[in-house]
Every structure is written in structure tokens, then in C-alpha cells.
Write a protein that holds these residues in place. Structure first.
Motif, mmCIF file in Angstrom:
data_model
loop_
_atom_site.group_PDB
_atom_site.id
_atom_site.type_symbol
_atom_site.label_atom_id
_atom_site.label_comp_id
_atom_site.label_asym_id
_atom_site.label_seq_id
_atom_site.Cartn_x
_atom_site.Cartn_y
_atom_site.Cartn_z
ATOM 1 N N ASP A 60 -1.880 -1.863 -7.175
ATOM 2 C CA ASP A 60 -1.289 -0.823 -7.426
ATOM 3 C C ASP A 60 -0.924 -1.733 -9.150
ATOM 4 O O ASP A 60 -0.001 -1.808 -9.900
ATOM 5 C CB ASP A 60 0.920 -1.121 -6.878
ATOM 6 C CG ASP A 60 1.291 0.642 -8.075
ATOM 7 O OD1 ASP A 60 2.847 -0.003 -8.046
ATOM 8 O OD2 ASP A 60 0.744 0.919 -8.693
ATOM 9 N N GLU A 115 9.326 0.533 -12.221
ATOM 10 C CA GLU A 115 8.750 -0.240 -11.881
ATOM 11 C C GLU A 115 7.308 -0.112 -12.344
ATOM 12 O O GLU A 115 7.175 1.030 -11.913
ATOM 13 C CB GLU A 115 8.437 -0.923 -10.366
ATOM 14 C CG GLU A 115 9.440 -2.287 -9.909
ATOM 15 C CD GLU A 115 9.635 -3.646 -10.854
ATOM 16 O OE1 GLU A 115 10.411 -3.470 -10.877
ATOM 17 O OE2 GLU A 115 9.012 -3.761 -11.219
ATOM 18 N N ASN A 131 3.821 -1.288 -13.716
ATOM 19 C CA ASN A 131 2.247 -2.586 -13.034
ATOM 20 C C ASN A 131 1.777 -2.382 -14.365
ATOM 21 O O ASN A 131 0.951 -1.159 -14.479
ATOM 22 C CB ASN A 131 2.069 -2.537 -11.815
ATOM 23 C CG ASN A 131 3.154 -3.284 -10.677
ATOM 24 O OD1 ASN A 131 3.879 -3.981 -11.003
ATOM 25 N ND2 ASN A 131 2.848 -2.877 -9.793
ATOM 26 N N ASP A 170 -0.256 0.658 -13.297
ATOM 27 C CA ASP A 170 0.304 2.011 -13.137
ATOM 28 C C ASP A 170 -0.833 2.364 -14.922
ATOM 29 O O ASP A 170 -0.680 3.675 -14.782
ATOM 30 C CB ASP A 170 1.559 2.037 -13.246
ATOM 31 C CG ASP A 170 2.276 2.049 -12.453
ATOM 32 O OD1 ASP A 170 1.725 2.174 -10.818
ATOM 33 O OD2 ASP A 170 2.915 0.532 -12.180
HETATM 34 ZN ZN ZN Z 1 3.209 1.669 -10.123
#
Ligand code: ZN
Ligand code: GZL
Length: 341
Positions: free
Chosen positions: A237, A177, A179, A239
Motif C-alpha cells: 500500500d 494513514e 504511506n 499512497d
Molecule cells: Zn494507504
């Protein structure tokens, strides 16, 4: 050519008349950055009216420098330069003043794509060719401008997406995943439309990429920091930060560092930037920015090529794409030292 000479005579007499009128005035008459007046004997000069968006970024300043060094008297030009200070209405005013001064060519970087049909029709009716630089216009009648010189912004966006996809695969995070937040530049500008479309087209191929938000930070450092702060509060979160120009990136880096987080090749947050200005490439070299997608501001020579083509009575192409690269730690050393901007 005769028409140009006639236009020029009218231009010189009107400029001289204005100057005679104002010769008694105190203030320096050059706040619109225009050069000194052309002397009557220089009617061989090609008169170019340039409306620049403003000076919102390092990129824009480099773009202006390219124009001013190309359209110099030594190169055979009389440059009338106007800085619109980020306002479309100032650009429209500048274009109208170029038309009334009967310049030979109009060059401008449209701050946004819409709202130009009327003033471009006036330029066409006055027989003045219009060359678009950097950004583009959205007009019903494409004959309202002669040529456009700039970047393939959609390709720039795709390059950012392709780099991210390769980078995550290299790190063994290909099916994690991810983000992503995006700092966009001036809403409605060609650079934003293209970079967003290009990056989104790659993101659409990765169903584990989540674009949490795309915020308008208007290509400035201050807005970049402000919007990044808001997103750091909102999402626990993040990224990846995709920032559509280096100036916003500098603001985002400040916000991230103040939040006690790290970026880049060894950091928690991957940073993708656009423009590839020298000060940003130094951060690529330091590993603080992961990748910088170049957007080449040195467009003066390309625009001059269009003008020279037309001066020779030939037909110019409709669009001219400038050369651009992608910089990471691996190749940034090859350009950083002789980067002029
Ligand atoms: Zn992440
Ligand atoms: C891109 C240009 C953008 C730059 C920004 O060609 O329109 O405008 O990416 C500038 O730095 O403000």
C-alpha cells in the motif's frame, strides 16, 4: 586588473604552445567541449573555467545551456568547459587544470558536498576566485569559495510537504494513514540533503504519515524505475511517491504503470516531483504527476552578476538564491509553452 592581464598572457602563450605542439594531430581537440582558442588580441576576454557534474538529467542539460549561452565570446568571456561525467575525481582534475591554466574564475557544481578542501585551497593560493553553482560544498574554511548560486533545497522540500498536507486536507484525508516512499537523488548532494530535510520537517508534523523508505536512485530514469519496482514488490500500500527529480519520476511512472496501477489527480498513487522540466510539466497538465516543485537551472545570469561585481572591484554576496515556483494542474498552463527546457 594588472594581475589578470599577466595571468592572461601566460594562459594564451601556454594554450598556443600546446596547440602548436598538437597542430599535427588528427583528432578534433575539443572533446572536453572547450571553445576555440582565444586569439592574442582578445586578451580582454574574461577566462572562466567551468566544471559541470555531467549530463545525468534534463535539468543538468538546461543548466549547462545556461552557462554556455552566458559565457560566450560575444559577452566578453573565454569559456573552458569540462563535463565530469558524474565523477568527483574528474571535477578535481578539471579544477587543477583550470588553476594551471591560470583562469580568471572557476565555476563548478560540486557533485557531492565533501572532499573539496585541498583543491579549493590550491585555487585560493593561486588567487583564483571560486563560484559554486547549484550544489554546495562542506568545507572548514568558507573563504575557500567566494559565492554560491542555487536553489533553497530545504524550502523546495518543505514546499512538497506543505502541498501534500493541503492536498490531503482538500480530499478529506487529513487524518488518514498515508504511506510514502521517496526516490532520492545522488547520495551526499546538496539537493538531496535539502529536499529530504525540508520534506521530513513537514512529515514530522503529521504522525499518520509513514515514510516507508527513502531509496537512492541517483537522479536517473533507469535507477528511478529500478528502485520503484523494488518498492512496489515490497509494500502493498503506497499512497505517495516523492521523487527528487523529474528523470527519476519518469522511471517511477513506467514501473507503476507496468504494475497495472495509476497515478496523479485521478490515480491511486499521488506523485510529487522536483525540477519542473517541460516534459514533466506536460504530465502535470495531463494529471499524471500531481505537483512539480521547480528547481531553476538558469543560473548563468546570476553567476555572471557575481563576476561582474568582482570585476568592478566590489564585494559579491556569499549566496544568491534563484527564483522558483510550484506547479500543479491549476497553474502549469501559464509557463508550459515558453519553457525552454
Ligand atoms: Zn494507504
Ligand atoms: C538540483 C540539481 C539536481 C537536479 C537534478 O539543483 O542538483 O541535479 O534536481 C540534477 O535533476 O541531476
Amino acid at each position: 586588473m594588472k594581475q589578470r592581464a599577466k595571468r592572461k598572457f601566460r594562459l594564451i602563450s601556454s594554450v598556443l604552445a600546446v596547440l602548436l605542439l598538437l597542430s599535427g594531430c588528427g583528432p578534433d581537440f575539443k572533446e572536453d567541449n572547450s571553445q576555440d582558442t582565444v586569439t592574442p588580441k582578445d586578451d580582454s576576454l574574461i577566462v572562466v573555467g567551468v566544471s559541470q557534474i555531467g549530463s545525468e538529467s534534463v535539468w543538468r542539460t538546461a543548466n549547462t545551456a545556461s552557462i554556455q549561452s552566458t559565457f560566450s565570446k560575444e559577452n566578453g568571456y573565454f569559456l573552458i568547459f569540462d563535463n565530469a561525467r558524474q565523477k568527483q575525481e574528474n571535477q578535481i582534475k578539471a579544477l587543477r587544470s583550470f588553476i594551471s591554466q591560470q583562469v580568471d574564475y572557476i565555476v563548478f557544481s560540486p557533485i557531492v558536498e565533501d572532499g573539496w578542501d585541498t583543491v579549493l585551497q590550491e585555487a585560493k593560493d593561486a588567487g583564483i576566485p571560486v563560484i559554486l553553482m547549484d550544489r554546495n560544498v562542506n568545507v572548514k574554511d568558507e573563504s575557500l569559495y567566494t559565492a554560491w548560486v542555487g536553489s533553497d533545497f530545504t524550502e523546495e522540500g518543505r514546499r512538497a510537504g506543505r502541498w501534500l498536507s493541503g492536498h490531503l486536507a482538500e480530499e478529506g484525508r487529513g487524518d488518514e494513514e498515508v504511506n510514502i516512499v521517496v526516490l532520492q537523488g545522488t547520495n551526499g548532494s546538496t539537493s538531496v540533503i535539502g529536499r529530504t530535510k525540508g520534506f521530513d520537517s513537514v512529515a514530522a508534523q503529521h504522525d499518520r504519515w509513514n515514510i516507508l523508505e527513502q531509496a537512492d536512485a541517483d537522479f536517473t530514469t533507469a535507477k528511478g524505475k529500478e528502485e520503484m519496482n523494488k518498492m512496489l514488490q515490497k509494500y502493498e500500500d503506497i499512497d505517495v511517491v516523492v521523487s527528487q527529480n523529474d528523470d527519476m519520476t519518469f522511471g517511477a511512472l513506467e514501473a507503476i504503470q507496468e504494475a497495472g496501477m495509476t497515478t496523479g489527480t485521478e490515480g491511486e498513487i499521488i506523485v510529487i516531483s522536483f525540477d519542473a522540466t517541460k516534459s514533466a510539466l506536460e504530465k502535470v497538465e495531463e494529471g499524471i504527476i500531481n505537483v512539480d516543485i521547480e528547481c531553476n537551472p538558469e543560473q548563468g545570469a546570476y553567476i555572471e552578476k557575481v563576476i561582474r561585481t568582482m570585476e568592478n572591484g566590489e564585494r559579491a554576496d556569499k549566496e544568491y538564491f534563484v527564483e522558483e515556483k510550484v506547479f500543479t494542474k491549476k497553474n502549469v498552463d501559464s509557463v508550459i509553452d515558453d519553457r525552454s527546457y
